[in-house]
Design a protein around this motif. Structure first.
Motif, PDB file in Angstrom:
ATOM      1  N   ILE A  65       0.836  -1.207   0.000  1.00  0.00           N
ATOM      2  CA  ILE A  65       0.000   0.000   0.000  1.00  0.00           C
ATOM      3  C   ILE A  65       0.868   1.255   0.000  1.00  0.00           C
ATOM      4  CG2 ILE A  65      -1.616   1.387   1.395  1.00  0.00           C
ATOM      5  CD1 ILE A  65      -2.905  -1.276   2.277  1.00  0.00           C
TER       6      ILE A  65
ATOM      7  N   LYS B  59       4.015   1.733  -0.851  1.00  0.00           N
ATOM      8  CA  LYS B  59       4.826   1.958  -2.043  1.00  0.00           C
ATOM      9  C   LYS B  59       3.983   2.216  -3.284  1.00  0.00           C
ATOM     10  CE  LYS B  59       8.857  -0.328  -0.240  1.00  0.00           C
ATOM     11  NZ  LYS B  59       9.504  -1.637  -0.058  1.00  0.00           N
ATOM     12  N   LEU B  60       2.824   1.589  -3.364  1.00  0.00           N
ATOM     13  CA  LEU B  60       1.955   1.837  -4.511  1.00  0.00           C
ATOM     14  C   LEU B  60       1.408   3.257  -4.447  1.00  0.00           C
ATOM     15  CD1 LEU B  60       0.850   0.387  -7.009  1.00  0.00           C
ATOM     16  CD2 LEU B  60      -1.218  -0.078  -5.721  1.00  0.00           C
ATOM     17  N   TYR B  61       1.092   3.681  -3.252  1.00  0.00           N
ATOM     18  CA  TYR B  61       0.632   5.042  -3.008  1.00  0.00           C
ATOM     19  C   TYR B  61       1.619   6.046  -3.606  1.00  0.00           C
ATOM     20  CZ  TYR B  61      -2.867   7.235   0.026  1.00  0.00           C
ATOM     21  OH  TYR B  61      -3.970   7.879   0.518  1.00  0.00           O
ATOM     22  N   GLU B  62       2.877   5.869  -3.226  1.00  0.00           N
ATOM     23  CA  GLU B  62       3.922   6.763  -3.726  1.00  0.00           C
ATOM     24  C   GLU B  62       4.083   6.608  -5.232  1.00  0.00           C
ATOM     25  OE1 GLU B  62       6.609   6.434   0.372  1.00  0.00           O
ATOM     26  OE2 GLU B  62       7.435   5.734  -1.524  1.00  0.00           O
ATOM     27  N   GLY B  63       4.016   5.345  -5.689  1.00  0.00           N
ATOM     28  CA  GLY B  63       4.235   5.073  -7.107  1.00  0.00           C
ATOM     29  C   GLY B  63       3.160   5.671  -7.994  1.00  0.00           C
ATOM     30  N   VAL B  64       1.910   5.443  -7.661  1.00  0.00           N
ATOM     31  CA  VAL B  64       0.812   5.959  -8.482  1.00  0.00           C
ATOM     32  C   VAL B  64       0.831   7.485  -8.461  1.00  0.00           C
ATOM     33  CG1 VAL B  64      -1.690   6.102  -8.777  1.00  0.00           C
ATOM     34  CG2 VAL B  64      -0.652   3.920  -8.189  1.00  0.00           C
ATOM     35  N   ALA B  65       1.015   8.048  -7.263  1.00  0.00           N
ATOM     36  CA  ALA B  65       1.024   9.507  -7.155  1.00  0.00           C
ATOM     37  C   ALA B  65       2.146  10.117  -7.995  1.00  0.00           C
ATOM     38  CB  ALA B  65       1.153   9.932  -5.694  1.00  0.00           C
TER      39      ALA B  65
ATOM     40  N   VAL C 277       3.838   8.847 -10.593  1.00  0.00           N
ATOM     41  CA  VAL C 277       3.637   8.662 -12.037  1.00  0.00           C
ATOM     42  C   VAL C 277       2.543   9.597 -12.551  1.00  0.00           C
ATOM     43  CG1 VAL C 277       2.742   7.053 -13.782  1.00  0.00           C
ATOM     44  CG2 VAL C 277       4.546   6.311 -12.218  1.00  0.00           C
ATOM     45  N   LEU C 278       1.472   9.700 -11.783  1.00  0.00           N
ATOM     46  CA  LEU C 278       0.352  10.528 -12.214  1.00  0.00           C
ATOM     47  C   LEU C 278       0.734  12.010 -12.261  1.00  0.00           C
ATOM     48  CD1 LEU C 278      -2.374   9.378 -12.969  1.00  0.00           C
ATOM     49  CD2 LEU C 278      -3.265  10.244 -10.834  1.00  0.00           C
TER      50      LEU C 278
END
Lengths: 337, 337
Positions: free
Chosen positions: B237, B239-245, B247-248
């Protein structure tokens, strides 16, 4: 007639039924000569919708079904009880070989349970994973499994990796798809018990192009084509993906409208931004297939519009033309188990 | 002097060491009279950095340490071997009661292992969870556990819920924090074996305000203050949070600069947008505490700048003044186990 791909569309499933499923079906029909559509659901409702369009009538048929399975219903019980629902009727057609594929925006649980119980798994397939495509910086990746069967075993994950590879190669045209397993570090020795057990098995597997662990932060960067994980984690990834993206886009829009200056800027920025955000919209790529079944079952978002239904139908055609199930069966025969 | 909160800052840890940790420490010192800072690391290097600033010299001391633990090193071995590292020296001071807290942007693994091995857990605490604050639409939530101890048991999750509640109430000032467990559906009967076992235990717990399951998509919406999950899922959660944010935001920026028209718009939108995105930047809220230890250990991002170090130091003061560890101990005495 025998060469047509026969797709049943659940006309009653999802937030925008029957309008959007019917519209998507009609559009797909117009775009591709080799599709035959069955619309499952309440006959009068569907007929009324169809009146809005002109379409090749010889390639569309209504499958009357009087009941509707609602999202809140316990899946297994609903399937048992509502034999005359659009969902059960559609899945039964796939089971009997009267249709090749079924597309529904209805209850995820019911589609998952129904797929396994009615259409049934290919012999040798241990679990049928739900495998949505998720948008990344570099295109899309397949996230496998996001279904309802949690607490998976290593052998399940191994099959997911193989089925996912076959899907990405033949449906999306990705040569030698990179397969990675979701982990909390890039090093081989990291992870929970399941990942530690699965990692060496994937490494040994000669049929797939295994690239090792993927950390969640690298998923949106598109560092792998097939992202293998058990369903609980997959589900968290899928939903967080949507959640973070939607909140962030909402905040960006709010920020843009907060001052007069930014409002003017927003007007100028809008067209370019729309294009960007479109590439991050999962519905552009169609629904999530439930892989490893004897026929194709595709689950579209509950909020799917016509565009997603349409793309999912085209996905079914590709699936059928590429004989994906035969390829999965072939893999199972070749593999040791 | 006895009322000062003594914080050791790892001057050698992280991508921007020693500049940013030293800068953050000096800033915190200036802002708050009740802080005493120890800077652990190479004396000459730290001295050179300190020359850039004026600061209350009677409240800062260098703790000389000649070694540095690198991010790639296996944590347990590094701690064993590098006894004269800034990380080990800092943690030892907390162990001996010479300092109240330790803040480091160095190797996460080494901070986690070192915290447990050197500072040690409060008796009765089964696991020491890493609990970062994550930004949401409505402020921040505490995500507990994101550490390295995977395959948790229900009793661990129960303690996480309690420690997380205490943290949010006394450090963030959230009255009656809403505690939720991460699950793949909102219904009570859903989930994997761990969640199904933990749910009724949380429900029975009278010390916390348990609000049930939280689906990952609702985390960014701020639907709970304390988000309980085992470390593997928590890590995904976070790392995906940071990743999606990231990239977006990158895609939004790219979109804005794609045409002349949008470039002009981007200039107008920028100030307003900056404010929005700031609220979605985790570093604004300081680092992640490792809870349940006999002293406070805070892990800041590897890429932490002075602002995050500064906020983390203030967090330590709050932690000490609110006597959080006493509150955790009190909870442990009150609870049945």
């Amino acid at each position: 007639m025998s060469e047509l791909v026969r797709v049943v569309v659940d006309a009653m499933g999802g937030d925008y039924a029957p309008e959007e499923p019917v519209k998507g079906a009609v559009e797909a029909l117009r775009e591709n000569q080799s599709i035959f559509i069955y619309l499952a659901g309440k006959e009068d409702v569907i007929r009324r919708e169809l009146k809005k369009y002109t379409y090749p009538e010889d390639r569309l048929k209504i499958v009357p079904a009087s009941q509707v399975i609602e999202t809140g219903e316990p899946p297994a019980a609903a399937i048992q009880k509502k034999k005359d629902s659009s969902l059960v009727a559609g899945l039964q057609m796939v089971r009997k070989g009267e249709a090749d594929a079924f597309v529904s925006s209805g209850s995820t649980g019911a589609v998952l349970v129904g797929g396994q119980v009615i259409v049934r798994k290919i012999p040798g397939v241990e679990r049928a994973p739900l495998a949505p495509l998720i948008p990344t910086e570099r295109g899309v990746s397949l996230l496998i499994d996001c279904g309802a069967n949690v607490d998976a075993r290593p052998s399940h994950l191994l099959q997911f990796a193989a089925m996912g590879s076959i899907y990405m190669e033949y449906i999306l045209g990705v040569k030698k798809p990179r397969v990675a397993i979701v982990n909390i570090g890039a090093e081989e020795e990291k992870g929970n018990a399941l990942v530690k057990e699965t990692f060496p098995l994937l490494k040994e597997c000669r049929d797939i192009h295994f690239v090792g662990n993927i950390e969640a932060r690298d998923i949106p960067k598109g560092k792998a084509d097939v992202i293998v994980t058990e369903a609980f984690v997959g589900n968290v990834i899928l939903k967080l993906y949507e959640g973070v993206a939607s909140v962030l886009i909402h905040e960006v829009k709010k920020g843009m409208l907060s001052t007069l200056r930014s409002k003017i800027g927003a007007l100028l920025v809008k067209p370019a931004l729309k294009e960007t955000l479109k590439s991050f919209d999962a519905s552009e790529y169609g629904g999530a297939p439930l892989l490893g079944l004897r026929g194709l079952v595709v689950k579209t978002h509950g909020s799917a519009k016509a565009i997603e239904i349409r793309h999912s139908i085209h996905q079914c055609v590709q699936f059928q033309k590429q004989e994906l199930n035969q390829k999965i069966q072939q893999y199972l025969r070749l593999s040791d188990r």
